[in-house]
Write a protein that holds these residues in place. Structure first.
Motif, PDB file in Angstrom:
ATOM      1  N   ASN A 181       4.777  -3.317 -21.868  1.00 18.94           N
ATOM      2  CA  ASN A 181       4.873  -1.860 -21.682  1.00 18.94           C
ATOM      3  C   ASN A 181       4.896  -1.132 -23.017  1.00 18.94           C
ATOM      4  O   ASN A 181       5.684  -0.215 -23.241  1.00 18.94           O
ATOM      5  CB  ASN A 181       6.087  -1.498 -20.833  1.00 18.94           C
TER       6      ASN A 181
ATOM      7  N   THR B  25      -0.870 -14.073 -13.974  1.00 17.96           N
ATOM      8  CA  THR B  25      -0.398 -12.905 -13.230  1.00 17.96           C
ATOM      9  C   THR B  25       0.974 -12.399 -13.668  1.00 17.96           C
ATOM     10  O   THR B  25       1.313 -11.254 -13.380  1.00 17.96           O
ATOM     11  CB  THR B  25      -0.339 -13.195 -11.718  1.00 17.96           C
TER      12      THR B  25
ATOM     13  N   ASN C  66       1.396  -8.509 -12.513  1.00 13.48           N
ATOM     14  CA  ASN C  66       0.314  -7.607 -12.133  1.00 13.48           C
ATOM     15  C   ASN C  66       0.689  -6.830 -10.880  1.00 13.48           C
ATOM     16  O   ASN C  66       1.112  -7.413  -9.881  1.00 13.48           O
ATOM     17  CB  ASN C  66      -0.964  -8.396 -11.852  1.00 13.48           C
ATOM     18  N   SER C  67       0.569  -5.499 -10.979  1.00 12.13           N
ATOM     19  CA  SER C  67       0.776  -4.643  -9.805  1.00 12.13           C
ATOM     20  C   SER C  67       0.187  -3.276 -10.105  1.00 12.13           C
ATOM     21  O   SER C  67       0.504  -2.665 -11.129  1.00 12.13           O
ATOM     22  CB  SER C  67       2.265  -4.514  -9.463  1.00 12.13           C
ATOM     23  N   GLY C  68      -0.684  -2.830  -9.222  1.00  9.99           N
ATOM     24  CA  GLY C  68      -1.310  -1.529  -9.426  1.00  9.99           C
ATOM     25  C   GLY C  68      -2.081  -1.475 -10.728  1.00  9.99           C
ATOM     26  O   GLY C  68      -2.906  -2.340 -11.018  1.00  9.99           O
ATOM     27  N   SER C  69      -1.770  -0.467 -11.539  1.00 12.92           N
ATOM     28  CA  SER C  69      -2.501  -0.300 -12.802  1.00 12.92           C
ATOM     29  C   SER C  69      -1.894  -1.119 -13.947  1.00 12.92           C
ATOM     30  O   SER C  69      -2.491  -1.220 -15.012  1.00 12.92           O
ATOM     31  CB  SER C  69      -2.541   1.180 -13.187  1.00 12.92           C
ATOM     32  N   GLU C  70      -0.722  -1.693 -13.742  1.00 13.19           N
ATOM     33  CA  GLU C  70      -0.096  -2.505 -14.788  1.00 13.19           C
ATOM     34  C   GLU C  70      -0.543  -3.958 -14.632  1.00 13.19           C
ATOM     35  O   GLU C  70      -0.332  -4.564 -13.578  1.00 13.19           O
ATOM     36  CB  GLU C  70       1.427  -2.408 -14.724  1.00 13.19           C
ATOM     37  N   THR C  71      -1.159  -4.470 -15.682  1.00 16.67           N
ATOM     38  CA  THR C  71      -1.678  -5.838 -15.613  1.00 16.67           C
ATOM     39  C   THR C  71      -1.320  -6.617 -16.874  1.00 16.67           C
ATOM     40  O   THR C  71      -1.059  -6.042 -17.933  1.00 16.67           O
ATOM     41  CB  THR C  71      -3.210  -5.852 -15.447  1.00 16.67           C
TER      42      THR C  71
ATOM     43  N   ASN D 118      -0.411  -0.564 -18.678  1.00 17.77           N
ATOM     44  CA  ASN D 118      -1.628   0.130 -18.251  1.00 17.77           C
ATOM     45  C   ASN D 118      -2.335   0.730 -19.443  1.00 17.77           C
ATOM     46  O   ASN D 118      -2.828   1.850 -19.407  1.00 17.77           O
ATOM     47  CB  ASN D 118      -1.304   1.196 -17.189  1.00 17.77           C
TER      48      ASN D 118
END
Length: 166
Positions: A47, A112, A124-129, A159
């Motif tokens: 992040n 992941t 990984n979830s939505g736009s955060e990878t 993201n």
């Protein structure tokens, strides 16, 4: 005569076992199996924040008879960080992958998720990878990747835009 042969055979087994342990499992510091020594630079941003691998708990140090701090131990004979430098991984056995390295410091890493030793997970979830780069190029190997000498590796979670990653 038979007793002497059994005694000699027993002594030989003990000596062979001790030598085998020294060669393959003993914590010997910098000179480990086959004198193989490769380095790979790495950095992880979670992040947008650089993760601090220079913390004492991630450092391997050759134990001595006077140490009392539990963190002053060799975490792995095969791959480790040391000397307060959390950006250079030292490899002492060919074929060691990043998954093994992360397990040796109490973490998990795959394509992941990255899970820290403090049980923080970055999955990984939505736009955060989770992204992985080797020498400036996206790489699909993640935990399976076997670093080469002088590789530069980047792990990033979030993201970020391509421009931020560059």
């Amino acid at each position: 005569m038979k007793d002497n042969l059994l005694l000699l055979a027993g002594a030989a087994i003990v000596i062979i076992a001790a030598l085998g342990y020294q060669l393959f499992f003993a914590q010997t510091g910098e000179q480990v199996i086959n004198d193989y020594h490769a380095h790979a630079d790495f950095k992880a941003y979670l992040n947008g924040q650089a993760y601090d691998f220079s913390q004492d708990k991630y450092m391997s140090q050759k134990p001595d008879s006077n140490f009392t701090n539990e963190t002053k131990k060799l975490l792995s004979n095969f791959v480790h960080l040391h000397g307060g430098d959390g950006e250079v991984v030292h490899f002492h056995l060919k074929g060691i992958n990043l998954g093994y390295f992360f397990r040796s410091i109490g973490m998990k890493f795959n394509s992941t998720c990255l899970a820290t030793d403090l049980k923080q997970t970055y999955c990984n979830s939505g736009s955060e990878t989770l992204k992985f780069f080797v020498n400036g190029k996206a790489h699909a190997g993640f935990d399976k990747y076997v670093p080469q000498d002088l590789d530069r590796m980047l792990i990033s979670f979030g993201n970020e835009t391509q421009q931020e990653l560059d």
